[in-house]
Design a protein around this motif. Structure first.
Motif, PDB file in Angstrom:
ATOM      1  N   ASP A   1      17.065  10.701  38.220  1.00  0.00           N
ATOM      2  CA  ASP A   1      17.099  10.934  39.664  1.00  0.00           C
ATOM      3  C   ASP A   1      18.485  11.359  40.146  1.00  0.00           C
ATOM      4  N   HIS A   2      19.518  10.862  39.473  1.00  0.00           N
ATOM      5  CA  HIS A   2      20.875  11.223  39.891  1.00  0.00           C
ATOM      6  C   HIS A   2      21.209  12.668  39.537  1.00  0.00           C
ATOM      7  N   VAL A   3      21.040  13.042  38.260  1.00  0.00           N
ATOM      8  CA  VAL A   3      21.523  14.365  37.831  1.00  0.00           C
ATOM      9  C   VAL A   3      20.598  15.496  38.246  1.00  0.00           C
ATOM     10  N   PHE A   4      19.284  15.227  38.293  1.00  0.00           N
ATOM     11  CA  PHE A   4      18.347  16.304  38.661  1.00  0.00           C
ATOM     12  C   PHE A   4      17.929  16.248  40.129  1.00  0.00           C
ATOM     13  N   GLY A   5      18.171  15.116  40.772  1.00  0.00           N
ATOM     14  CA  GLY A   5      17.787  14.975  42.165  1.00  0.00           C
ATOM     15  C   GLY A   5      18.959  14.929  43.107  1.00  0.00           C
ATOM     16  N   SER A   6      19.656  13.788  43.135  1.00  0.00           N
ATOM     17  CA  SER A   6      20.730  13.579  44.112  1.00  0.00           C
ATOM     18  C   SER A   6      21.858  14.594  43.983  1.00  0.00           C
ATOM     19  N   ASN A   7      22.267  14.897  42.759  1.00  0.00           N
ATOM     20  CA  ASN A   7      23.365  15.857  42.595  1.00  0.00           C
ATOM     21  C   ASN A   7      22.978  17.252  43.080  1.00  0.00           C
ATOM     22  N   ILE A   8      21.752  17.645  42.807  1.00  0.00           N
ATOM     23  CA  ILE A   8      21.293  18.961  43.270  1.00  0.00           C
ATOM     24  C   ILE A   8      21.201  18.971  44.800  1.00  0.00           C
ATOM     25  N   LYS A   9      20.698  17.888  45.364  1.00  0.00           N
ATOM     26  CA  LYS A   9      20.593  17.798  46.819  1.00  0.00           C
ATOM     27  C   LYS A   9      21.973  17.866  47.472  1.00  0.00           C
ATOM     28  N   ALA A  10      22.949  17.175  46.854  1.00  0.00           N
ATOM     29  CA  ALA A  10      24.313  17.213  47.387  1.00  0.00           C
ATOM     30  C   ALA A  10      24.898  18.615  47.288  1.00  0.00           C
ATOM     31  N   ALA A  11      24.595  19.308  46.188  1.00  0.00           N
ATOM     32  CA  ALA A  11      25.121  20.668  46.003  1.00  0.00           C
ATOM     33  C   ALA A  11      24.569  21.630  47.040  1.00  0.00           C
ATOM     34  N   LEU A  12      23.344  21.392  47.491  1.00  0.00           N
ATOM     35  CA  LEU A  12      22.719  22.277  48.469  1.00  0.00           C
ATOM     36  C   LEU A  12      23.399  22.209  49.834  1.00  0.00           C
ATOM     37  N   SER A  13      24.169  21.164  50.069  1.00  0.00           N
ATOM     38  CA  SER A  13      24.847  21.018  51.363  1.00  0.00           C
ATOM     39  C   SER A  13      25.952  22.048  51.553  1.00  0.00           C
ATOM     40  N   ASN A  14      26.395  22.651  50.459  1.00  0.00           N
ATOM     41  CA  ASN A  14      27.417  23.703  50.545  1.00  0.00           C
ATOM     42  C   ASN A  14      26.718  25.050  50.724  1.00  0.00           C
ATOM     43  N   GLU A  15      26.482  25.417  51.950  1.00  0.00           N
ATOM     44  CA  GLU A  15      25.719  26.621  52.247  1.00  0.00           C
ATOM     45  C   GLU A  15      26.377  27.887  51.704  1.00  0.00           C
ATOM     46  N   GLU A  16      27.691  27.892  51.672  1.00  0.00           N
ATOM     47  CA  GLU A  16      28.427  29.080  51.209  1.00  0.00           C
ATOM     48  C   GLU A  16      28.042  29.442  49.776  1.00  0.00           C
ATOM     49  N   THR A  17      27.830  28.422  48.945  1.00  0.00           N
ATOM     50  CA  THR A  17      27.506  28.653  47.534  1.00  0.00           C
ATOM     51  C   THR A  17      26.208  29.425  47.372  1.00  0.00           C
ATOM     52  N   TRP A  18      25.246  29.199  48.275  1.00  0.00           N
ATOM     53  CA  TRP A  18      23.903  29.732  48.087  1.00  0.00           C
ATOM     54  C   TRP A  18      23.595  30.944  48.962  1.00  0.00           C
ATOM     55  N   LYS A  19      24.620  31.533  49.568  1.00  0.00           N
ATOM     56  CA  LYS A  19      24.388  32.709  50.406  1.00  0.00           C
ATOM     57  C   LYS A  19      23.763  33.846  49.610  1.00  0.00           C
ATOM     58  N   ASN A  20      24.259  34.065  48.400  1.00  0.00           N
ATOM     59  CA  ASN A  20      23.778  35.174  47.583  1.00  0.00           C
ATOM     60  C   ASN A  20      23.127  34.693  46.291  1.00  0.00           C
ATOM     61  N   ARG A  21      22.702  33.442  46.273  1.00  0.00           N
ATOM     62  CA  ARG A  21      22.064  32.885  45.082  1.00  0.00           C
ATOM     63  C   ARG A  21      20.752  32.214  45.469  1.00  0.00           C
ATOM     64  N   LYS A  22      19.861  32.114  44.483  1.00  0.00           N
ATOM     65  CA  LYS A  22      18.628  31.374  44.705  1.00  0.00           C
ATOM     66  C   LYS A  22      18.954  29.886  44.748  1.00  0.00           C
ATOM     67  N   ARG A  23      18.442  29.215  45.772  1.00  0.00           N
ATOM     68  CA  ARG A  23      18.728  27.793  45.933  1.00  0.00           C
ATOM     69  C   ARG A  23      17.922  26.979  44.920  1.00  0.00           C
ATOM     70  N   PRO A  24      18.571  26.024  44.254  1.00  0.00           N
ATOM     71  CA  PRO A  24      17.834  25.157  43.333  1.00  0.00           C
ATOM     72  C   PRO A  24      17.028  24.122  44.108  1.00  0.00           C
ATOM     73  N   ARG A  25      16.119  23.462  43.452  1.00  0.00           N
ATOM     74  CA  ARG A  25      15.361  22.399  44.106  1.00  0.00           C
ATOM     75  C   ARG A  25      15.645  21.073  43.414  1.00  0.00           C
ATOM     76  N   PRO A  26      15.918  20.025  44.168  1.00  0.00           N
ATOM     77  CA  PRO A  26      16.111  18.698  43.575  1.00  0.00           C
ATOM     78  C   PRO A  26      14.794  18.216  42.971  1.00  0.00           C
ATOM     79  N   ILE A  27      14.881  17.532  41.827  1.00  0.00           N
ATOM     80  CA  ILE A  27      13.695  16.997  41.164  1.00  0.00           C
ATOM     81  C   ILE A  27      13.920  15.511  40.900  1.00  0.00           C
ATOM     82  N   TYR A  28      12.976  14.697  41.359  1.00  0.00           N
ATOM     83  CA  TYR A  28      13.011  13.257  41.111  1.00  0.00           C
ATOM     84  C   TYR A  28      11.808  12.883  40.259  1.00  0.00           C
ATOM     85  N   VAL A  29      11.926  11.760  39.570  1.00  0.00           N
ATOM     86  CA  VAL A  29      10.815  11.296  38.740  1.00  0.00           C
ATOM     87  C   VAL A  29       9.545  11.182  39.573  1.00  0.00           C
TER      88      VAL A  29
END
Length: 619
Positions: free
Chosen positions: A242-270
């Motif tokens: 849940d941490h590496v595939f969920g929470s970390n991905i969710k936290a990364a999505l908060s940086n909108e600048e990173t995903w302006k020209n990239r496909k946004r990942p989706r957080p995955i939890y068990v």
């Protein structure tokens, strides 16, 4: 047919083979059938099912047994009167020292990694024993001869630089499956099961989401990767997931600048993937692999070429973590990824696939993932047989003293001038080679800020390939490694490691010359120190620059003024390396392979596995 002198040389020879894999099996068989009477084999590996399609001395019943010992037994069945001695051991073990190598007339390498090859090269130089090197990858192969004082040594020419990726790509913005493999292998696996004290660029922050989505504590100061005493392996595995595939991905999505020209990942939890009964109780199944812990075996997944879906990858991930803690807990903290470790490969495959699913990258089978993680290039049995035959031919020349006819021979994928085998005269020793020519090296470093530890780890061990280094400044010993050091010496050297070069008891400053030695390899080289205040973080991320250790990028020309390195004649003629690649591009890349090393598919093509480039860091 061998001449009388050759036959006598063969029968009287004591031969050391290093490696009993794809090339080694063919080589041992060919040596025995060629009349060799006294053969010694060193190999540390055991037989795997995946070896059986090309290592013809082995059978299904031999899986799990020593390659060297089984190969010996197999050959003795059809050549019972010759002497074959098998060592199930690492060639770098102390017992295989210079004195041991001096017992042999020739050493034949069928190795699968750069470190061991360099080690054998140095022992052969110190023992003054000829070395015949070899390697294959697919349809390509090569055999080279190295004789002290007559030809270049194995390390006279540089090896290719490993492919690298910026750490930010690996940790934050993967776009290829290989990025996910590097992340799973070098970061996640290392963080969970390796040395806890090593630096690791894996994001270990705890976000507030961990307590909400996962099973972790709300204590933000606690490292999420630390397993609490009250946590079962199942609970711990789900928390990490849940941490590496969920929470970390969710936290990364908060940086909108990173995903302006990239496909946004989706957080995955068990909870997104598995039904409630599996989320709460873990996967309950029997270990189907006997004494070898296997997540695939436990879950009934049999075909390594199947591509698991997200649910199956999740189950494998959770089961692999559980099995590591239930079956191999004593190893945790000291593990490094090994392509021959089934459970490690299963874990890395599942972790890479889950991450790939999050980032919209196509999933891969365990077979493909293992190939990427272990840098495996699958072998062609016929190529191994051809190369083994060429090794024996060169060994016979060496034993007969036929130095004029030594050849480095390259096996090509496509005919070149109607030839599949391209022979080239051996080159002379590179005068800049620090191994066989004892040319001093130059190290540019900030002596006021760089610690001795950095020099030992990044230069002496990593670049120079020394295993048990001894470092002296004049007559003063400032660092040493070995099994026979007393506690006071160990404490002194450990204290020196954390000091800047200028802070050592005998300061290392601009113009100083360090003498570095490896007693087991009987190798000594000098390093001239040049102080430099600043380094380019992009181009010189280590904060130091070593020159002279890799040699020139082209082969030195022979001293014979009548030859320009080109010839249109057939076997035995010297050619420029570029000629090995034909003009139509059919052999594109072969010239590069000639420059470097190709290896049997049991492991990686040397220096090809992508690594993390820490030039760019994520803060």
């Amino acid at each position: 047919m061998a001449s009388t002198s050759q036959s006598e040389a063969i029968k009287g020879a004591k031969v050391l083979m290093v490696g009993a894999g794809g090339i080694g099996c063919e080589l041992l068989k060919t040596l025995a059938l060629s009349g060799f009477q006294d053969i010694h084999i060193i190999d540390m590996d055991t037989i795997e099912v995946s070896n059986l399609n090309r290592q013809f001395l082995f059978r299904q019943s031999h899986v799990g047994q020593s390659k060297a010992k089984v190969a010996r037994e197999a050959v003795l069945k059809f050549r019972p009167h010759i002497n074959i001695t098998a060592y199930h051991a690492n060639v770098k073990d102390p017992k295989f020292n210079v004195e041991f190598f001096q017992k042999f007339n020739v050493v034949l390498n069928g190795l699968d990694n750069l470190d061991a090859r360099r080690h054998v090269n140095r022992l052969c130089l110190a023992a003054e024993v000829p070395l015949v090197e070899s390697g294959t990858t697919g349809f390509l192969g090569q055999v080279t001869v190295h004789v002290k004082g007559q030809t270049e040594c194995y390390e006279c020419q540089p090896k290719p630089t490993p492919k690298t990726y910026p750490v930010c790509t690996i940790t934050s913005t993967p776009s290829k499956f290989v990025h996910c493999i590097v992340w799973a292998k070098d970061l996640l696996f290392a963080k969970l099961f390796g040395d806890k004290n090593q630096d690791n660029d894996l994001n270990v922050r705890r976000s507030s989401n961990d307590s909400e989505e996962g099973n972790g504590s709300s204590d933000a100061s606690k490292d999420v990767f630390e397993r609490s005493p009250h946590e079962s392996p199942d609970q711990y595995a789900r928390k990490i997931y849940d941490h590496v595939f969920g929470s970390n991905i969710k936290a990364a999505l908060s940086n909108e600048e990173t995903w302006k020209n990239r496909k946004r990942p989706r957080p995955i939890y068990v909870s997104d993937v598995l039904p409630e009964e599996e989320r709460n109780g873990g996967v309950h199944s029997e270990d189907g692999m006997g004494l070898i812990p296997s997540a695939m075996g436990s879950l009934g997944l049999k075909n390594p070429q199947d591509i698991w879906n997200l649910s199956e990858n999740t189950r494998v991930f959770l089961e692999a973590v559980k099995l590591f803690f239930e079956k191999r807990e004593k190893e945790i903290g000291n593990l490094t990824f090994d392509k021959d470790d089934q459970l490690a490969v299963e874990f890395v495959t599942a972790a890479a696939n889950i991450r790939a699913s999050s980032f919209g990258i196509p999933l891969q089978s365990l077979f493909e993932a293992k190939g990427i993680a272990g840098n495996i290039v699958h072998a062609v049995a016929t190529t191994n047989a051809i190369i083994a035959g060429l090794i024996v031919i060169e060994a016979i020349k060496v034993l007969s003293g036929d130095s004029k006819n030594y050849r480095m021979t390259y096996c090509l994928e496509h005919p070149n001038r109607k030839m599949m085998l391209m022979p080239v005269e051996p080159f002379e020793a590179n005068p800049s080679c620090y191994v066989c020519s004892e040319t001093p090296l130059l190290l540019e470093v900030n002596t006021a800020t760089t610690k001795l530890r950095d020099v030992i780890e990044k230069v002496v061990k990593s670049k120079l390939g020394m295993n048990l280094p001894l470092v002296m400044l004049g007559s003063t010993l400032i660092y040493e490694e070995g099994d026979d050091l007393d506690a006071d010496m160990l404490a002194t050297y450990a204290n020196n490691l954390d000091k800047a070069l200028t802070e050592l008891p005998t300061p290392v400053t601009n113009g100083t010359t360090l003498s570095v030695e490896d007693l087991r390899q009987e190798l000594t080289c000098n390093i001239n120190i040049k102080h430099r205040d600043e380094f380019d973080e992009e181009k010189e991320p280590d904060g130091m620059v070593l020159t002279g250790w890799s040699g020139p990028t082209t082969k030195p020309e022979k001293s014979n003024p009548s030859s320009n390195g080109e010839s249109s004649s057939a076997a035995g003629a010297k050619r420029k390396l570029e000629e090995i690649s034909d003009l139509n591009g059919k052999n594109k890349g072969i010239a590069q392979e000639v420059e470097v090393d190709v290896v049997d598919d049991d492991v990686s093509v040397l220096n090809e596995f992508p690594t993390i480039n820490k030039k760019t860091r994520v803060q």
